[in-house]
Design a protein around this motif. Structure first.
Motif, PDB file in Angstrom:
ATOM      1  N   PRO A 120       0.816  -1.217   0.000  1.00 55.21           N
ATOM      2  CA  PRO A 120       0.000   0.000   0.000  1.00 55.21           C
ATOM      3  C   PRO A 120       0.847   1.264   0.000  1.00 55.21           C
ATOM      4  N   LEU A 121       0.255   2.322  -0.530  1.00 52.95           N
ATOM      5  CA  LEU A 121       0.892   3.640  -0.458  1.00 52.95           C
ATOM      6  C   LEU A 121      -0.179   4.707  -0.552  1.00 52.95           C
ATOM      7  N   ASN A 122       0.096   5.842   0.072  1.00 51.54           N
ATOM      8  CA  ASN A 122      -0.850   6.955   0.045  1.00 51.54           C
ATOM      9  C   ASN A 122      -0.707   7.739  -1.245  1.00 51.54           C
ATOM     10  N   ARG A 123      -1.849   8.190  -1.746  1.00 46.08           N
ATOM     11  CA  ARG A 123      -1.880   9.046  -2.925  1.00 46.08           C
ATOM     12  C   ARG A 123      -2.699  10.287  -2.583  1.00 46.08           C
ATOM     13  N   TYR A 124      -2.092  11.451  -2.608  1.00 43.07           N
ATOM     14  CA  TYR A 124      -2.774  12.708  -2.331  1.00 43.07           C
ATOM     15  C   TYR A 124      -3.342  12.684  -0.906  1.00 43.07           C
ATOM     16  N   ASP A 125      -4.388  13.446  -0.642  1.00 39.51           N
ATOM     17  CA  ASP A 125      -4.862  13.587   0.733  1.00 39.51           C
ATOM     18  C   ASP A 125      -5.860  12.516   1.141  1.00 39.51           C
TER      19      ASP A 125
END
Length: 280
Positions: A120-125
């Motif tokens: 997993p990884l965060n994208r934007y807010d």
């Protein structure tokens, strides 16, 4: 891979990431979006020294597409314009249904390679790419079935753990090929010591590809060359040539990293050599 491989003169594979799934011509008008534009860009980067093209598909309005038929159009355009470049499809996607993520694997013929995000990884807010182990295993199983070489995309330290976990769960055809990604947010922080730790932490016998986002593209590509790895450049990852100056094309970014490799005395792999190195 290590400094010894650099000293031994092992050829470096240059991958060109022609167009991502996020920013488009609003970020750089030279970024290719249509199948014809992507096909011409593939020919240009191959002439400049790239042996692999990393491909995303876009709809007519420039938005991301996972559709098999759209990837087919792009592959047909690449084969029309380029001579012998290795085609690599992206299967990554933020908030995309799992079934959609399989569509890029189903062209005829299938791509020789495909990306496989390792976690997993965060994208934007407000967005996260989940990339559960179930999704990873399912995508890997279809790649094996269709004879596609996985390119393991490693965005941070935890994803390196997932590479080792995948090897415990699945038989990966040698050599394992991992792209080490450096940049902001959920990515590994772009520090030279983190780069050295990352390459030391890969499974024995693994090959690595080096990807730096934005202004980190050139310095991390240079480190990848020096430590016997391979490199990825392109407008997906960096729309600038230097601070304040938009890149003219993907080929311009490839030409620069090829010059760096040549100045350092490292041969740049042809598509045929890339296939031999990656065993595809």
């Amino acid at each position: 891979m290590s400094y010894e491989e650099f000293l031994a003169g092992e050829p470096v594979i240059v991958t060109a990431a022609l167009t991502g799934g996020v920013h488009g011509k609003e970020a750089n008008p030279n970024l290719p979006e249509t199948p014809a534009e992507i096909g011409r860009a593939a020919a240009a980067v191959e002439a400049a020294g790239a042996s692999v093209v990393h491909l995303h598909a876009r709809q007519d309005n420039g938005e991301r597409s996972f559709a098999t038929d759209r990837f087919q159009e792009i592959d047909d355009a690449v084969r029309e314009h380029a001579e012998n470049v290795v085609i690599q499809h992206s299967t990554g996607g933020t908030a995309a249904p799992a079934d959609d993520r399989h569509q890029p694997l189903r062209t005829d013929p299938p791509p020789e390679m495909a990306s496989l995000d390792m976690g997993p990884l965060n994208r934007y807010d407000h967005l996260t790419s989940e990339n559960t182990r179930g999704t990873i295993d399912a995508l890997h199983a279809e790649m094996v079935e269709r004879g596609i070489k996985p390119e393991l995309e490693v965005f941070n330290d935890g994803h390196r753990n997932e590479v080792h976990s995948l090897l415990e769960r699945r038989d990966l055809a040698a050599p394992v090929y991992a792209t080490l990604i450096f940049g902001p947010g959920t990515l590994t922080r772009p520090r030279p010591r983190n780069f050295l730790s990352a390459i030391d932490d890969l499974p024995d016998g693994a090959l690595f590809n080096t990807l730096g986002f934005g202004r980190h593209q050139l310095p991390f590509a240079t480190m990848g060359i020096l430590f016997g790895g391979h490199v990825r450049v392109g407008l997906e990852d960096n729309v600038y040539y230097r601070r304040g100056e938009l890149a003219e094309s993907n080929a311009q970014l490839v030409e620069r990293v090829v010059r760096v490799a040549e100045e350092l005395g490292r041969e740049v792999a042809t598509p045929a050599q890339a296939r031999e190195i990656l065993e595809i």
